[in-house]
Design a protein around this motif. Structure first.
Motif, PDB file in Angstrom:
ATOM      1  N   ALA A  23      -7.423  30.949  14.887  1.00 53.40           N
ATOM      2  CA  ALA A  23      -7.092  32.379  14.961  1.00 53.40           C
ATOM      3  C   ALA A  23      -5.941  32.754  14.036  1.00 53.40           C
ATOM      4  O   ALA A  23      -5.832  33.917  13.617  1.00 53.40           O
ATOM      5  CB  ALA A  23      -6.759  32.766  16.403  1.00 53.40           C
ATOM      6  N   TYR A  28     -10.073  33.094   8.761  1.00 54.99           N
ATOM      7  CA  TYR A  28     -10.786  33.432   9.990  1.00 54.99           C
ATOM      8  C   TYR A  28     -11.292  34.867   9.918  1.00 54.99           C
ATOM      9  O   TYR A  28     -10.538  35.787   9.607  1.00 54.99           O
ATOM     10  CB  TYR A  28      -9.860  33.238  11.184  1.00 54.99           C
ATOM     11  CG  TYR A  28     -10.426  33.693  12.510  1.00 54.99           C
ATOM     12  CD1 TYR A  28     -11.688  33.297  12.925  1.00 54.99           C
ATOM     13  CD2 TYR A  28      -9.680  34.519  13.355  1.00 54.99           C
ATOM     14  CE1 TYR A  28     -12.199  33.710  14.144  1.00 54.99           C
ATOM     15  CE2 TYR A  28     -10.178  34.929  14.577  1.00 54.99           C
ATOM     16  CZ  TYR A  28     -11.442  34.530  14.967  1.00 54.99           C
ATOM     17  OH  TYR A  28     -11.957  34.947  16.176  1.00 54.99           O
ATOM     18  N   ARG A  29     -12.574  35.078  10.184  1.00 50.15           N
ATOM     19  CA  ARG A  29     -13.209  36.381  10.022  1.00 50.15           C
ATOM     20  C   ARG A  29     -13.167  37.250  11.275  1.00 50.15           C
ATOM     21  O   ARG A  29     -13.482  38.433  11.213  1.00 50.15           O
ATOM     22  CB  ARG A  29     -14.684  36.192   9.607  1.00 50.15           C
ATOM     23  CG  ARG A  29     -14.864  35.464   8.278  1.00 50.15           C
ATOM     24  CD  ARG A  29     -14.263  36.250   7.144  1.00 50.15           C
ATOM     25  NE  ARG A  29     -14.420  35.595   5.863  1.00 50.15           N
ATOM     26  CZ  ARG A  29     -15.498  35.688   5.086  1.00 50.15           C
ATOM     27  NH1 ARG A  29     -16.534  36.396   5.479  1.00 50.15           N
ATOM     28  NH2 ARG A  29     -15.543  35.062   3.933  1.00 50.15           N
ATOM     29  N   GLY A  30     -12.820  36.676  12.410  1.00 52.80           N
ATOM     30  CA  GLY A  30     -12.856  37.432  13.659  1.00 52.80           C
ATOM     31  C   GLY A  30     -11.501  38.006  14.029  1.00 52.80           C
ATOM     32  O   GLY A  30     -10.564  38.049  13.224  1.00 52.80           O
ATOM     33  N   THR A  31     -11.390  38.444  15.267  1.00 51.38           N
ATOM     34  CA  THR A  31     -10.134  38.961  15.815  1.00 51.38           C
ATOM     35  C   THR A  31      -9.873  38.254  17.135  1.00 51.38           C
ATOM     36  O   THR A  31     -10.803  37.894  17.858  1.00 51.38           O
ATOM     37  CB  THR A  31     -10.198  40.474  16.044  1.00 51.38           C
ATOM     38  OG1 THR A  31     -11.282  40.772  16.941  1.00 51.38           O
ATOM     39  CG2 THR A  31     -10.395  41.219  14.737  1.00 51.38           C
ATOM     40  N   PRO A  34     -10.855  32.803  19.011  1.00 56.06           N
ATOM     41  CA  PRO A  34     -12.315  32.653  19.085  1.00 56.06           C
ATOM     42  C   PRO A  34     -12.748  31.667  20.165  1.00 56.06           C
ATOM     43  O   PRO A  34     -11.985  30.790  20.580  1.00 56.06           O
ATOM     44  CB  PRO A  34     -12.675  32.124  17.695  1.00 56.06           C
ATOM     45  CG  PRO A  34     -11.472  31.331  17.290  1.00 56.06           C
ATOM     46  CD  PRO A  34     -10.296  32.091  17.841  1.00 56.06           C
ATOM     47  N   THR A  59     -18.697  27.166  15.033  1.00 56.50           N
ATOM     48  CA  THR A  59     -19.063  28.569  14.891  1.00 56.50           C
ATOM     49  C   THR A  59     -18.471  29.399  16.022  1.00 56.50           C
ATOM     50  O   THR A  59     -18.318  28.898  17.148  1.00 56.50           O
ATOM     51  CB  THR A  59     -20.597  28.752  14.863  1.00 56.50           C
ATOM     52  OG1 THR A  59     -20.920  30.127  14.698  1.00 56.50           O
ATOM     53  CG2 THR A  59     -21.244  28.234  16.144  1.00 56.50           C
ATOM     54  N   ASP A  60     -18.140  30.636  15.696  1.00 54.86           N
ATOM     55  CA  ASP A  60     -17.711  31.590  16.722  1.00 54.86           C
ATOM     56  C   ASP A  60     -18.847  32.546  17.075  1.00 54.86           C
ATOM     57  O   ASP A  60     -18.636  33.560  17.732  1.00 54.86           O
ATOM     58  CB  ASP A  60     -16.483  32.374  16.263  1.00 54.86           C
ATOM     59  CG  ASP A  60     -16.744  33.204  15.011  1.00 54.86           C
ATOM     60  OD1 ASP A  60     -17.862  33.117  14.450  1.00 54.86           O
ATOM     61  OD2 ASP A  60     -15.835  33.945  14.587  1.00 54.86           O
ATOM     62  N   SER A  62     -20.655  34.168  14.791  1.00 54.46           N
ATOM     63  CA  SER A  62     -20.952  35.034  13.646  1.00 54.46           C
ATOM     64  C   SER A  62     -20.700  34.349  12.313  1.00 54.46           C
ATOM     65  O   SER A  62     -21.265  34.748  11.299  1.00 54.46           O
ATOM     66  CB  SER A  62     -20.109  36.321  13.725  1.00 54.46           C
ATOM     67  OG  SER A  62     -18.725  36.018  13.738  1.00 54.46           O
TER      68      SER A  62
END
Length: 206
Positions: A23, A28-31, A34, A59-60, A62
């Motif tokens: 995170a 990292y592509r998410g928020t 994860p 993987t998260d 996505s």
């Protein structure tokens, strides 16, 4: 060679220390923190037998992330000190300092060895983690010493081959099972090596 210890445990476990570390990373592509699921795993060998070298594909839901890690019996100094992922207790080996592999010279050396020799990584022996493989491919002739190339690691991994680029002297392709070991494999580029030293100028005509 670094010995594998089947059945050994790590405390804290990957599922505890890896999500908060991911995170905080710029790739990292998410928020938020994860929820990570293992997709694949492979190993390199340290010829000195001192450093454990693993690469995890997780993987998260996505994106597929590549996380190489090295396991050491003592802290790394210098610039690598900021690449510490976690400290953990190995049930056989004791205290381990776990580093982001990209910052560890042993990881870099073994990835480049894979490229120079057109080698193949060791398979995963972990239960509950899908099989994966890394295969080096040398694209250039001549010497490829560690200090002559720069490794570019794909943190977000996608299926497919890299675009043609004359600056790339070697690459590492990976295969994994995105939907479990009973499904078809996917193939994608895990890393490329670029030459950092200029080629010598052609000799002047006599």
């Amino acid at each position: 060679m670094a010995k594998v210890h089947p059945g050994a445990t790590l405390t804290p476990h990957f599922r505890e220390f890896l999500p908060p570390w991911v995170a905080r990373q710029p790739w990292y592509r998410g928020t938020g923190t994860p929820s990570l699921s293992p997709v694949g795993y492979f190993r390199f060998e340290d010829p000195a037998g001192e450093v454990g070298i693993e690469t995890h594909l997780v993987t998260d839901g996505s994106a597929l992330y590549q996380i190489p890690m090295t396991y050491r019996g003592a802290p790394l100094g210098g610039s690598a000190s900021g690449a510490l992922v976690a400290t953990a207790q190995h049930s056989v080996l004791g205290a381990r300092w776990i580093y982001d592999g990209e910052a560890d010279p042993v990881w870099t050396s073994q990835l480049l060895r894979l490229i120079r020799t057109n080698g193949v990584s060791d398979p995963s022996g972990k239960r509950g983690v899908g099989p994966a493989e890394a295969r080096g491919r040398r694209l250039a002739s001549g010497e490829l010493a560690d200090d002559m190339v720069r490794v570019e690691l794909a943190r977000v991994v996608r299926p497919g081959w890299p675009a043609d680029d004359p600056g790339i002297t070697g690459l590492v392709m990976g295969t994994w099972y995105p939907d479990g070991p009973d499904a078809a494999t996917a193939t994608g580029c895990l890393a490329v090596a670029r030459r950092t030293t200029a080629e010598p100028p052609p000799a002047a005509p006599a």
